[in-house]
Design an enzyme around this catalytic site. Structure first.
Site, PDB file in Angstrom:
ATOM      1  CG  HIS A   1      -1.821  -1.117   1.417  1.00  0.00           C
ATOM      2  ND1 HIS A   1      -1.722  -2.006   2.460  1.00  0.00           N
ATOM      3  CD2 HIS A   1      -2.892  -1.515   0.681  1.00  0.00           C
ATOM      4  CE1 HIS A   1      -2.692  -2.903   2.368  1.00  0.00           C
ATOM      5  NE2 HIS A   1      -3.417  -2.633   1.297  1.00  0.00           N
TER       6      HIS A   1
ATOM      7  CB  VAL B   1       5.702  -4.244  -2.466  1.00  0.00           C
ATOM      8  CG1 VAL B   1       6.759  -4.208  -1.359  1.00  0.00           C
ATOM      9  CG2 VAL B   1       5.664  -2.919  -3.211  1.00  0.00           C
TER      10      VAL B   1
ATOM     11  CB  SER C   1      -1.407 -10.176   0.964  1.00  0.00           C
ATOM     12  OG  SER C   1      -2.759 -10.361   1.331  1.00  0.00           O
TER      13      SER C   1
HETATM   14  P1  AMP Z   1      -6.199  -4.151  -0.431  1.00  0.00           P
HETATM   15  O1  AMP Z   1      -6.125  -3.334   0.819  1.00  0.00           O
HETATM   16  O2  AMP Z   1      -5.648  -5.526  -0.269  1.00  0.00           O
HETATM   17  O3  AMP Z   1      -7.563  -4.114  -1.072  1.00  0.00           O
HETATM   18  O4  AMP Z   1      -5.227  -3.447  -1.461  1.00  0.00           O
HETATM   19  C1  AMP Z   1      -5.339  -2.101  -1.800  1.00  0.00           C
HETATM   20  C2  AMP Z   1      -4.471  -1.806  -2.991  1.00  0.00           C
HETATM   21  O5  AMP Z   1      -3.119  -2.109  -2.673  1.00  0.00           O
HETATM   22  C3  AMP Z   1      -4.844  -2.663  -4.215  1.00  0.00           C
HETATM   23  O6  AMP Z   1      -4.755  -1.876  -5.382  1.00  0.00           O
HETATM   24  C4  AMP Z   1      -3.800  -3.739  -4.184  1.00  0.00           C
HETATM   25  O7  AMP Z   1      -3.530  -4.296  -5.456  1.00  0.00           O
HETATM   26  C5  AMP Z   1      -2.598  -2.980  -3.667  1.00  0.00           C
HETATM   27  N1  AMP Z   1      -1.642  -3.921  -3.102  1.00  0.00           N
HETATM   28  C6  AMP Z   1      -1.891  -4.874  -2.157  1.00  0.00           C
HETATM   29  N2  AMP Z   1      -0.789  -5.606  -1.936  1.00  0.00           N
HETATM   30  C7  AMP Z   1       0.180  -5.128  -2.741  1.00  0.00           C
HETATM   31  C8  AMP Z   1       1.538  -5.472  -2.985  1.00  0.00           C
HETATM   32  N3  AMP Z   1       2.130  -6.472  -2.353  1.00  0.00           N
HETATM   33  N4  AMP Z   1       2.229  -4.752  -3.898  1.00  0.00           N
HETATM   34  C9  AMP Z   1       1.627  -3.728  -4.565  1.00  0.00           C
HETATM   35  N5  AMP Z   1       0.353  -3.358  -4.387  1.00  0.00           N
HETATM   36  C10 AMP Z   1      -0.374  -4.041  -3.505  1.00  0.00           C
END
Ligand code: AMP
Length: 282
Positions: A37, A176, A185
């Site tokens: 994030h 990342v 994640s």
């Molecule tokens: P989330 O909170 O899991 O819904 O993720 C929010 C945003 O962060 C989404 O656009 C995800 O694709 C991005 N995101 C989550 N994990 C990663 C990561 N490891 N690397 C890059 N972006 C990420």
């Protein structure tokens, strides 16, 4: 940094910002912020006058047997991280703000959502596009930032924005990873130390696929079989899907094209993880 919980207030603030001619960079998240994030927040900071981060665990994108209730949450920590990384406004509505009594509208992208995670999680992407459409209307961003980790999500949102003339730009940022290769994640939080070590096999299998492709292999079946063999060495991992697909249409490819997406989803215990790489065969 301002913390806004009310949709109308957020819309008032974003409208005022737009009227002043300033640009808004937007990072939609479900919170429990990590380096993935943060990479999006940093990029938004670089590209825009103001940065808005939303934190909203969206109930309608979770299936009935999924982890909505136990999804990790820590708003205090998220506020601190977001502020330290240069966020100007956190928008953290509750579910009643977003879906008040009588709420009845859904946004659905067809086609692209029938493959991969769309096939294993019915209704998931409809939940994602619905909430993103709402968030875009409330936050009024010039650019919204998404991660390649959720590759299909980024493609689906890009399609929606184009199809509905939403007038913002979608930027997709690289994955990342943790030191061992596991894609970061919020759900990694569920994993035991052993599961976390085992989960590295997912990225190892994607690297193996890249190696085979570099050595000239172009048949998807052989590459996918090699990936399965590698992952099955870890008995606790259950593969949901492995696909080799066109990165734009997401249709599976029997032979690799000039560009291909290799993507997978797997369960470790009750935790569902996804990962992918893009490969260039030209
Ligand atoms: P989330 O909170 O899991 O819904 O993720 C929010 C945003 O962060 C989404 O656009 C995800 O694709 C991005 N995101 C989550 N994990 C990663 C990561 N490891 N690397 C890059 N972006 C990420």
């Amino acid at each position: 940094m301002k913390v806004v919980k009310n949709s109308k207030e957020m819309l008032r603030i974003s409208s005022r910002i737009k009227e002043s001619g300033k640009t808004i960079g937007f990072v939609p998240t479900m919170g429990y912020l990590h380096e993935g994030h943060i990479s999006l927040i940093r990029r938004a900071r670089r590209d825009n006058d103001l940065v808005v981060v939303s934190i909203f665990v969206n109930p309608i994108q979770f299936g009935p047997n999924e982890d909505y209730k136990k999804y990790p949450r820590n708003l205090r920590q998220d506020r601190k991280i977001a502020r330290d990384k240069g966020c100007d406004i956190i928008f953290c509505p509750d579910a009643k703000q977003i879906y008040p009594k009588g709420y009845a509208t859904r946004v659905k992208v067809s086609g692209l959502t029938s493959y991969m995670c769309g096939a294993s999680r019915p209704g998931h992407f409809e939940g994602v596009t619905t909430v993103c459409a709402k968030l875009f209307n409330i936050v009024r961003p010039d650019i919204a930032y998404f991660g390649q980790k959720d590759y299909q999500q980024a493609v689906v949102i890009t399609r929606m924005v184009k199809d509905l003339n939403m007038g913002l730009k979608i930027k997709t940022m690289p994955i990342v990873r943790e030191r061992g290769g596991l894609a970061m994640s919020s759900r990694n939080e569920y994993l035991s130390p052993q599961q976390r070590r085992d989960a590295a096999a997912l990225y190892e299998s994607l690297k193996e696929a890249k190696k085979l492709i570099r050595s000239g292999c172009r048949e998807s079946a052989g590459i996918k079989a090699a990936m399965r063999r590698m992952i099955s060495k870890k008995p606790g991992i259950h593969i949901d899907y492995i696909t080799i697909a066109d990165p734009e249409t997401l249709r599976s490819q029997n032979r690799l094209g000039a560009k291909s997406l290799i993507a997978l989803a797997a369960r470790i215990g009750r935790t569902r993880l996804i990962d992918n790489v893009l490969v260039d065969c030209e």
